[in-house]
Write an enzyme that holds these catalytic residues in place. Sequence first.
Site, PDB file in Angstrom:
ATOM      1  CG  HIS A  65      -0.449   0.044   2.529  1.00 51.87           C
ATOM      2  ND1 HIS A  65       0.357  -0.930   3.058  1.00 51.87           N
ATOM      3  CD2 HIS A  65      -0.596   0.971   3.508  1.00 51.87           C
ATOM      4  CE1 HIS A  65       0.675  -0.612   4.310  1.00 51.87           C
ATOM      5  NE2 HIS A  65       0.121   0.543   4.599  1.00 51.87           N
ATOM      6  CG  HIS A  79      -0.015   4.302   4.813  1.00 52.46           C
ATOM      7  ND1 HIS A  79      -0.767   3.501   5.655  1.00 52.46           N
ATOM      8  CD2 HIS A  79      -0.823   5.318   4.443  1.00 52.46           C
ATOM      9  CE1 HIS A  79      -1.978   4.023   5.781  1.00 52.46           C
ATOM     10  NE2 HIS A  79      -2.035   5.121   5.056  1.00 52.46           N
ATOM     11  CG  ASP A 110       4.741   2.728   7.480  1.00 54.50           C
ATOM     12  OD1 ASP A 110       3.833   3.299   6.826  1.00 54.50           O
ATOM     13  OD2 ASP A 110       4.515   1.797   8.280  1.00 54.50           O
ATOM     14  CG  HIS A 111       3.854  -0.043   4.266  1.00 52.25           C
ATOM     15  ND1 HIS A 111       3.914  -1.347   4.682  1.00 52.25           N
ATOM     16  CD2 HIS A 111       3.414   0.669   5.334  1.00 52.25           C
ATOM     17  CE1 HIS A 111       3.505  -1.423   5.948  1.00 52.25           C
ATOM     18  NE2 HIS A 111       3.202  -0.205   6.363  1.00 52.25           N
ATOM     19  CG  HIS A 117      -4.124   0.136   6.688  1.00 52.10           C
ATOM     20  ND1 HIS A 117      -4.090   0.696   7.943  1.00 52.10           N
ATOM     21  CD2 HIS A 117      -2.924   0.428   6.116  1.00 52.10           C
ATOM     22  CE1 HIS A 117      -2.924   1.303   8.115  1.00 52.10           C
ATOM     23  NE2 HIS A 117      -2.199   1.156   7.022  1.00 52.10           N
ATOM     24  CG  ASP A 168       0.443  -1.464   7.754  1.00 56.10           C
ATOM     25  OD1 ASP A 168       1.353  -2.270   8.008  1.00 56.10           O
ATOM     26  OD2 ASP A 168       0.610  -0.222   7.763  1.00 56.10           O
ATOM     27  CG  HIS A 198       3.736  -1.932  11.483  1.00 57.96           C
ATOM     28  ND1 HIS A 198       4.544  -0.845  11.673  1.00 57.96           N
ATOM     29  CD2 HIS A 198       3.037  -1.699  10.352  1.00 57.96           C
ATOM     30  CE1 HIS A 198       4.339   0.040  10.689  1.00 57.96           C
ATOM     31  NE2 HIS A 198       3.429  -0.459   9.867  1.00 57.96           N
TER      32      HIS A 198
HETATM   33 FE    FE Z   1       2.548   0.575   8.158  1.00 56.36          FE
HETATM   34 ZN    ZN Z   2      -0.067   1.535   6.593  1.00 57.47          ZN
END
Ligand code: FE
Ligand code: ZN
Length: 261
Positions: free
Chosen positions: A57, A59, A61-62, A115, A134, A172
Amino acid sequence: MKPIEIHMFPCLRDNYGFLLHDAEAGVTAAVDTPEVGPILAALEDKGWRLTHILNTHHHHDHAGGNLAVKEATGCRIIGPRADAARIPGIDTEVGEGDEFLLGGHTVRVHDTPGHTRGHVVYHLPEDGVAFVGDTLFVMGCGRLFEGTPAQMWSSLQKLMSWPDDTRVYCAHEYTQDNARFALTVEPGNDALSRRARDVDKLRAANVPTIPTTMGIEKATNPFLRPMSDEIRRTVGLAGPSTAEAGLVEVFARTRALKDQF
Ligand code: FE
Ligand code: ZN
């Protein structure tokens, strides 16, 4: 065929990075790009040349490291069709039901909105492993930033249809917090209490709690258990009805409780 090799390493505060490697084919994929340094270091360490990024996805942090990792390695980026505009450097768009080969290994894609609008997960059925970003966490699930409870519940049901021994890699390390919450909604679940104790031991020794399996999650993850009488009582929806609408409502209330936890 040899099972795909999986190398997992910490990134940022509580993310994991993953490299999938098929030595015979000379193929290596990074699942998401949480942090450029550790990904390039892991590749160097292993002596693997990156050929693909598989994004779950958009985001940061991805997908935040996509362009730098692509620049450094010349890899191709595969990501969700439904969110292609938000995946930096995307080359190949994938969605529900798509299959592709990673070296000799089949990868099956599922759309798992909830998400984010365009979240996907990658399932390697012959290897019995899956990378879920996530969408699912150990004893938890992703926050509903861009989707409805009904969408997320339907996404989670796709994961629940996988064999119980499927090894599931979440993005995570949220496990201890998730366990604490899970115990508040289903304190009578013995498998959950045992798992929470096991997890505390692992984390005390700084050992990752990932991967999990679908079987363990179905037994202990409150977000996969809206049919549990105890959870239904906790969220105020006890009763004989287990109609689909009822399960979504229980899931929604459980998610809302977690948001305030
Ligand atoms: Fe994440
Ligand atoms: Zn995420």
